[in-house]
Design an enzyme around this catalytic site. Structure first.
Site, PDB file in Angstrom:
ATOM      1  N   CYS A  14       0.841  -1.203   0.000  1.00 40.26           N
ATOM      2  CA  CYS A  14       0.000   0.000   0.000  1.00 40.26           C
ATOM      3  C   CYS A  14       0.874   1.252   0.000  1.00 40.26           C
ATOM      4  CB  CYS A  14      -0.928  -0.002   1.222  1.00 40.26           C
ATOM      5  SG  CYS A  14      -2.082  -1.392   1.210  1.00 40.26           S
ATOM      6  N   ASP A  15       0.371   2.295  -0.630  1.00 41.70           N
ATOM      7  CA  ASP A  15       1.126   3.539  -0.736  1.00 41.70           C
ATOM      8  C   ASP A  15       0.617   4.580   0.263  1.00 41.70           C
ATOM      9  OD1 ASP A  15      -1.238   4.501  -1.866  1.00 41.70           O
ATOM     10  OD2 ASP A  15      -0.479   4.378  -3.916  1.00 41.70           O
ATOM     11  N   SER A  16       1.041   5.804   0.099  1.00 41.05           N
ATOM     12  CA  SER A  16       0.668   6.866   1.040  1.00 41.05           C
ATOM     13  C   SER A  16      -0.822   7.204   1.001  1.00 41.05           C
ATOM     14  CB  SER A  16       1.496   8.125   0.775  1.00 41.05           C
ATOM     15  OG  SER A  16       1.271   8.586  -0.544  1.00 41.05           O
ATOM     16  N   ASN A  18      -2.972   4.831   1.153  1.00 32.36           N
ATOM     17  CA  ASN A  18      -3.503   3.653   1.851  1.00 32.36           C
ATOM     18  C   ASN A  18      -4.212   2.659   0.941  1.00 32.36           C
ATOM     19  OD1 ASN A  18      -2.525   4.327   4.452  1.00 32.36           O
ATOM     20  ND2 ASN A  18      -4.163   5.837   4.639  1.00 32.36           N
TER      21      ASN A  18
END
Length: 133
Positions: A14-16, A18
């Site tokens: 997952c990235d920033s 979410n």
């Protein structure tokens, strides 16, 4: 042959924002294609030992909906084209509830160790690679 692979989204995917980072979907597709080849009894190690490889030459991917931590994803892989030295898979990544996260067409080619296009040797041509009629 159509094959489904189950994947559970892990935190590091997952990235920033979410949600699953778009590049991670390529890993999911690769994992599912290898799972498909195992299920089709394709001898991947054997073809490599014989001096051939299957290279991805093009991926056309469309992102439809986000996936999040702990989502159960189902990746459907199906061959849709097979020619002398190349083929195509259609892959769909769905959430457990049926929501489509991504759809992709993946083109691949058979090549020698020297990188030259080559027909897959007959002993490695399994029925699962052939598109359903």
């Amino acid at each position: 042959m159509t094959h489904t692979t189950e994947i559970i989204v892990r935190s590091y995917e997952c990235d920033s924002y979410n949600h699953v980072n778009n590049a991670v979907y390529l890993n999911y597709l690769e994992h599912a294609r290898m799972d498909f080849l195992h299920a089709a009894n394709f001898d991947y190690k054997g073809i490599v030992k014989a001096g051939f490889s299957l290279y991805v030459t093009h991926i056309d991917i469309h992102y439809k909906a986000s996936a999040f931590l702990d989502d159960k994803l189902l990746v459907e892989t199906k061959p849709t084209k097979l020619k002398h030295v190349m083929g195509e898979f259609t892959q769909v990544i769905r959430k457990e509830d049926g929501t489509i996260c991504a759809e992709a067409k993946v083109t691949w080619a058979s090549v020698t160790n020297e990188g030259r296009p080559s027909k897959i040797p007959d002993e490695f041509m399994v029925d699962g690679l052939k598109p359903e009629e």
